[in-house]
Write a protein that holds these residues in place. Structure first.
Motif, PDB file in Angstrom:
ATOM      1  N   PRO A   1      -6.103 -17.848  36.566  1.00  0.00           N
ATOM      2  CA  PRO A   1      -7.438 -17.497  36.063  1.00  0.00           C
ATOM      3  C   PRO A   1      -7.953 -16.166  36.585  1.00  0.00           C
ATOM      4  N   ARG A   2      -7.311 -15.600  37.598  1.00  0.00           N
ATOM      5  CA  ARG A   2      -7.710 -14.283  38.093  1.00  0.00           C
ATOM      6  C   ARG A   2      -7.103 -13.164  37.263  1.00  0.00           C
ATOM      7  N   ASN A   3      -6.070 -13.472  36.491  1.00  0.00           N
ATOM      8  CA  ASN A   3      -5.249 -12.455  35.838  1.00  0.00           C
ATOM      9  C   ASN A   3      -5.497 -12.481  34.333  1.00  0.00           C
ATOM     10  N   GLN A   4      -6.712 -12.080  33.926  1.00  0.00           N
ATOM     11  CA  GLN A   4      -7.099 -12.185  32.528  1.00  0.00           C
ATOM     12  C   GLN A   4      -7.675 -10.861  32.033  1.00  0.00           C
ATOM     13  N   THR A   5      -7.539 -10.629  30.747  1.00  0.00           N
ATOM     14  CA  THR A   5      -8.121  -9.435  30.148  1.00  0.00           C
ATOM     15  C   THR A   5      -9.617  -9.622  29.964  1.00  0.00           C
ATOM     16  N   GLU A   6     -10.357  -8.535  30.127  1.00  0.00           N
ATOM     17  CA  GLU A   6     -11.803  -8.466  29.854  1.00  0.00           C
ATOM     18  C   GLU A   6     -12.647  -9.302  30.811  1.00  0.00           C
ATOM     19  N   ASP A   7     -12.080  -9.835  31.879  1.00  0.00           N
ATOM     20  CA  ASP A   7     -12.890 -10.638  32.798  1.00  0.00           C
ATOM     21  C   ASP A   7     -13.385  -9.770  33.951  1.00  0.00           C
ATOM     22  N   LEU A   8     -14.385 -10.269  34.663  1.00  0.00           N
ATOM     23  CA  LEU A   8     -14.955  -9.567  35.797  1.00  0.00           C
ATOM     24  C   LEU A   8     -15.165 -10.534  36.948  1.00  0.00           C
ATOM     25  N   GLY A   9     -14.973 -10.057  38.168  1.00  0.00           N
ATOM     26  CA  GLY A   9     -15.349 -10.806  39.349  1.00  0.00           C
ATOM     27  C   GLY A   9     -14.376 -11.894  39.745  1.00  0.00           C
ATOM     28  N   ASP A  10     -14.729 -12.537  40.869  1.00  0.00           N
ATOM     29  CA  ASP A  10     -13.841 -13.519  41.487  1.00  0.00           C
ATOM     30  C   ASP A  10     -14.163 -14.957  41.127  1.00  0.00           C
ATOM     31  N   ASP A  11     -15.119 -15.180  40.228  1.00  0.00           N
ATOM     32  CA  ASP A  11     -15.526 -16.541  39.870  1.00  0.00           C
ATOM     33  C   ASP A  11     -15.839 -16.585  38.381  1.00  0.00           C
ATOM     34  N   PRO A  12     -14.907 -17.072  37.553  1.00  0.00           N
ATOM     35  CA  PRO A  12     -15.151 -17.073  36.104  1.00  0.00           C
ATOM     36  C   PRO A  12     -16.399 -17.846  35.691  1.00  0.00           C
ATOM     37  N   ILE A  13     -16.706 -18.946  36.372  1.00  0.00           N
ATOM     38  CA  ILE A  13     -17.887 -19.734  35.989  1.00  0.00           C
ATOM     39  C   ILE A  13     -19.160 -18.948  36.265  1.00  0.00           C
ATOM     40  N   LYS A  14     -19.250 -18.367  37.442  1.00  0.00           N
ATOM     41  CA  LYS A  14     -20.439 -17.603  37.794  1.00  0.00           C
ATOM     42  C   LYS A  14     -20.562 -16.362  36.915  1.00  0.00           C
ATOM     43  N   ALA A  15     -19.449 -15.674  36.684  1.00  0.00           N
ATOM     44  CA  ALA A  15     -19.476 -14.482  35.841  1.00  0.00           C
ATOM     45  C   ALA A  15     -19.903 -14.830  34.422  1.00  0.00           C
ATOM     46  N   SER A  16     -19.393 -15.935  33.878  1.00  0.00           N
ATOM     47  CA  SER A  16     -19.738 -16.313  32.506  1.00  0.00           C
ATOM     48  C   SER A  16     -21.156 -16.855  32.415  1.00  0.00           C
ATOM     49  N   THR A  17     -21.690 -17.360  33.505  1.00  0.00           N
ATOM     50  CA  THR A  17     -23.099 -17.768  33.523  1.00  0.00           C
ATOM     51  C   THR A  17     -23.996 -16.544  33.371  1.00  0.00           C
ATOM     52  N   PHE A  18     -23.712 -15.480  34.140  1.00  0.00           N
ATOM     53  CA  PHE A  18     -24.484 -14.243  33.999  1.00  0.00           C
ATOM     54  C   PHE A  18     -24.271 -13.626  32.615  1.00  0.00           C
ATOM     55  N   SER A  19     -23.042 -13.681  32.129  1.00  0.00           N
ATOM     56  CA  SER A  19     -22.756 -13.168  30.790  1.00  0.00           C
ATOM     57  C   SER A  19     -23.595 -13.883  29.746  1.00  0.00           C
ATOM     58  N   THR A  20     -23.671 -15.202  29.831  1.00  0.00           N
ATOM     59  CA  THR A  20     -24.435 -15.982  28.859  1.00  0.00           C
ATOM     60  C   THR A  20     -25.918 -15.617  28.923  1.00  0.00           C
ATOM     61  N   MET A  21     -26.432 -15.416  30.103  1.00  0.00           N
ATOM     62  CA  MET A  21     -27.830 -15.021  30.233  1.00  0.00           C
ATOM     63  C   MET A  21     -28.086 -13.704  29.496  1.00  0.00           C
TER      64      MET A  21
END
Length: 839
Positions: free
Chosen positions: A564-584
């Protein structure tokens, strides 16, 4: 953005000569005549006739360009004068597209490389043969096994040329190459077999094909050909039933003594060349893998050894395409020279330069087609991309040429992405006309990324996981580091920063980072060692004894597909937290799209495009979270390093990921479908289609296989497969009367269970991955590939779930008064019956 293409080494034999009728056609002005039907050479002599006097073949009226191989033009015939000193020398033959057919699309533009092969000119009696040499197997010529290597890797002959004359000093061979380049020759064709099928090519038309130019330079020859084909389904102008394109053949002399190679390491992200060296004294056929890199040597070795910054003997120079719009030239130039500061970490100053291409008045001999020059091309194309390929010596990995391409329409990509991903927190991105400074900054960094590929660097998607999510909201952090530890990551804009965080427009954009410093130093610093083999201890120590705040990490996406760390277009060390901010941020941006895309006098085409891309990108962030389920982190190590290479994502984190997806994806995200947008662009199934895609991935054989394997490998951390499937079923089928979105997902769920019970047939042709040896990366393998479903527990678990769903659906239908909902439950029960008992 895109990876450099990998080109096949296989070679086909030369095609047949043109017809008599074609030979009678008059070529365009300045073009070579089609080859005569009887194989006649210059002056009408038979190709079977022996060599003639030099002056008869190359008369005084010939146009001559002298180089390593001299080029002569006599009327409409072309001759190469190959000196005896170059017979048997290694050349690189590169076929490029020089003129792209209208409507061809794809990532192919003028300058794109199609095939690359190493070749040699060799004399056999009164003929000169053009041989394709495989560099994949070697042995030192002094060793007995060298003879066996040669016998078991016999070169293909792709051209044969009678010697028309000997050079004036008898130390060169004059050959007529007109027929080789004018015919439909598989070795020089601009269309491969797949393109010929796609365009319905019926035949090559020699009457409408010709050699447009042949140029000779000190170390290379450049040939341009116009090739025309009769085609049933051409990419444009279907009534003409024709595909016409221009190709370019480069014959580049490789160094007599190859550059000292540098061994590759799967833990560092460089492109590489592989070979099997049968001359090594080991008890197996040993592979060697070398990185691709430019030859950088210090002008002052003593000062370099003292640790001073030293200019290279020959810097890396890129010339800017004269077609580059004046407004954007500055940013293209800066994108190239961004790497200067990085090369200083390797001890070189002014190692890479960008220059305007000289005009004819400034340098009449400059030719952008000369393979000695590297170019940043600006392609007039609707393609939304940029590419950074390079051409290298297959013996050592030395990069000798590169053609970067920026496609004109790629600005559209970044206009959209800036609005979607940063518009909530970045007022400069809330427009269809992005301010020049911001658009120029994104362009600058894209060029830097593509130059990184041309320096030998692969994508490094794991780099963004080195940054804490909260740090990406900090102006002081992002001003220094951007959004990822390397420019080679697909981490483009900061979608985590929130309104009020105080980031400036440039702080939202990626930039070079500490991983780039490490990788360039690792690949380019000159090491005081007697051999490439002796360098390996130092290279390994640099990797294992890092002390910086962000230790360098790399694993290819093929190897670490479930990390899960090795993905395109992702940011940061925590996908859940990053996607929470993204959703906001997306919840702030979506309602404003109507206003931000409105243009007086224009319809809602832009709104539709931005809306559909926004939905797609948000669901991409949801997939970042989904990868945690069945996730396995991969950190490559060698045998003396402690710790595991493969680590299962802890069960609690996987469960948290499923809970997040249940709340944000499985529960219909109605906020993604605001009436204000639907009223303007009409109904759209974008959201429901993307929902179905996420659910499909949650039940993919690859993910289920990793879950099952993890349970055997690490029962303490694993998310047991049966438990996961029960939790996922509960998320999809709970919640009372399902809305339209949930009903669709329930049907998709049944389809996925059906695919588990009756999987598609496996392809024939032997097990995947068979064949010859590979490079060093083959020492590591993925944690688990897709399982053989029929031999696993998956069908049994799927049948249990189907029976449970059938019982629950029948009960729900009996107690439901709403017609649509009752019909839905009854339909699910019937579908299960059909799956379990197909007729």
């Amino acid at each position: 953005m895109s990876l450099p293409r990998a080109f096949p080494a296989s070679v086909l034999l030369v095609a047949a000569m043109a017809t008599t009728a074609a030979a009678q056609q008059t070529p365009p002005a300045g073009a070579a005549a089609p080859p005569p039907a009887d194989g006649a050479a210059a002056g009408g002599a038979s190709a079977r006739r022996g060599p003639r006097p030099y002056a008869q073949v190359i008369p005084a009226r010939a146009h001559t360009e002298r180089g390593g191989i001299t080029v002569h033009r006599v009327d409409d015939r072309y001759f190469f004068e190959v000196p005896d000193s170059l017979a048997g020398r290694d050349f690189l033959m590169v076929t490029r597209v020089a003129g792209v057919p209208a409507g061809a699309g794809g990532f192919q533009s003028a300058g794109s490389s199609l095939t690359e092969r190493m070749i040699r000119w060799e004399r056999v009696n009164d003929r000169v043969l053009l041989k394709s040499i495989s560099p994949a197997a070697v042995a030192d010529d002094s060793l007995p096994i060298a003879r066996s290597v040669a016998q078991n890797n016999y070169p293909a002959i792709i051209g044969a040329f009678p010697i028309a004359a000997f050079g004036k000093d008898s130390a060169a061979y004059v050959i007529d190459v007109t027929d080789f380049f004018a015919a439909d020759n598989s070795a020089t064709s601009g269309l491969d077999a797949a393109q010929r099928r796609a365009y319905g090519v019926r035949r090559y038309d020699a009457a409408r094909s010709y050699i447009s130019s042949v140029r000779g330079f000190p170390i290379n020859i450049e040939v341009r050909q116009v090739q025309t084909f009769d085609a049933a389904t051409p990419p444009s102008d279907p009534d003409a039933a024709t595909v016409t394109m221009e190709t370019r053949q480069s014959f580049v002399l490789l160094p007599k003594t190859p550059m000292r190679p540098r061994y590759a390491d799967a833990r560092v992200g460089y492109f590489s060349v592989d070979r099997v060296n049968y001359g090594l004294d080991v008890q197996k056929a040993e592979s060697q893998e070398f990185i691709t890199r430019w030859r950088l040597e210090p002008k002052d070795p003593a000062a370099y050894a003292r640790g001073e910054l030293v200019e290279p003997v020959k810097p890396i120079v890129y010339y800017l395409d004269p077609a580059t719009p004046t407004r954007w030239k500055r940013y293209v130039r800066e994108g190239v020279e961004n790497w200067q500061q990085v090369f200083e970490k390797a001890g070189f100053k002014n190692a890479i330069l960008a220059k305007d291409a000289p005009t004819k008045a400034q340098d009449p001999d400059f030719d952008p087609d000369d393979a000695r020059y590297s170019i940043v091309r600006w392609a007039a194309s609707l393609v939304r991309n940029a590419t950074g390929p390079h051409t290298h010596d297959p013996r050592s990995g030395e990069i000798i040429n590169s053609e970067i391409t920026w496609y004109h329409n790629h600005m559209r990509s970044y206009r959209n992405w800036l609005m979607m991903e940063t518009g909530a927190a970045n007022p400069s991105a809330r427009t269809l006309d992005i301010p020049e400074e911001l658009m120029g900054e994104t362009m600058r960094q894209v060029i830097t990324h593509e130059i990184g590929h041309a320096l030998g660097l692969q994508h490094n998607m794991i780099a963004s996981a080195s940054f804490p999510v909260d740090s990406l909201r900090s102006p002081s952090f992002t001003r220094v580091y951007g959004v990822s530890a390397t420019i080679m990551d697909y981490a483009r804009q900061n979608y985590i920063a929130q309104p009020g965080d105080g980031l400036q427009p440039k702080d939202f954009i990626r930039r070079v980072g500490p991983f780039d410093d490490f990788a360039i130093n690792w690949g380019y610093r000159v090491i005081a060692a007697p051999s490439a083999e002796a360098e390996r201890t130092t290279l390994h120590r640099w990797l294992t004894q890092q002390s910086g705040p962000f230790p360098y990490r790399f694993a290819s996406q093929q190897l670490a597909a479930g990390d899960p760390r090795n993905q395109t277009e992702d940011l940061g060390d925590d996908p859940i937290k990053a996607s929470t901010f993204s959703t906001m941020n997306y919840k702030r941006m979506i309602p404003n799209l109507v206003t931000w895309t409105a243009t007086p006098g224009e319809d809602y085409t832009e709104l539709r495009e931005l809306y559909e891309e926004s939905v797609s990108r948000w669901f991409g962030n949801m997939n970042h979270v989904a990868t945690m389920i069945g996730g396995v982190e991969v950190d490559l190590k060698t045998s003396e390093q402690s710790g595991a290479v493969y680590r299962v994502v802890p069960k609690a984190r996987q469960q948290a990921a499923l809970a997040f997806l249940s709340s944000n994806v499985i529960t219909t995200p109605t906020w993604l479908s605001p009436p204000a947008i639907a009223q303007r662009i009409g109904p759209s199934n974008t959201v429901s289609t993307r929902q179905a895609g996420v659910l499909t991935s949650l039940l993919s054989p690859a993910r289920l296989g990793r879950l099952a394997e993890s349970e055997r490998y690490d029962a303490t951390n694993a998310y047991p497969l049966a438990e996961y499937m029960a939790d996922l079923k509960r998320a999809v089928f709970s919640g009372g009367a399902p809305d339209a979105g949930r009903r669709q997902l329930q049907r998709v769920y049944l389809q996925r269970l059906e695919a588990v019970i009756a999987p598609p047939s496996a392809p024939t042709g032997g097990p995947p991955g068979g064949g010859g040896g590979g490079g060093g990366a083959a020492r590591f393998v993925p944690f688990v590939s897709a399982p053989v479903v029929a031999q696993s527990d998956l069908p049994a678990l799927a049948r249990v779930q189907l029976r449970e769903i059938q019982r629950e659906a029948r009960a729900a239908a009996a107690g439901q008064s709403t017609t649509t909902i009752r019909a839905h439950w009854s339909d699910l029960a019937d579908r299960v019956t059909a799956i379990l008992d197909p007729k």
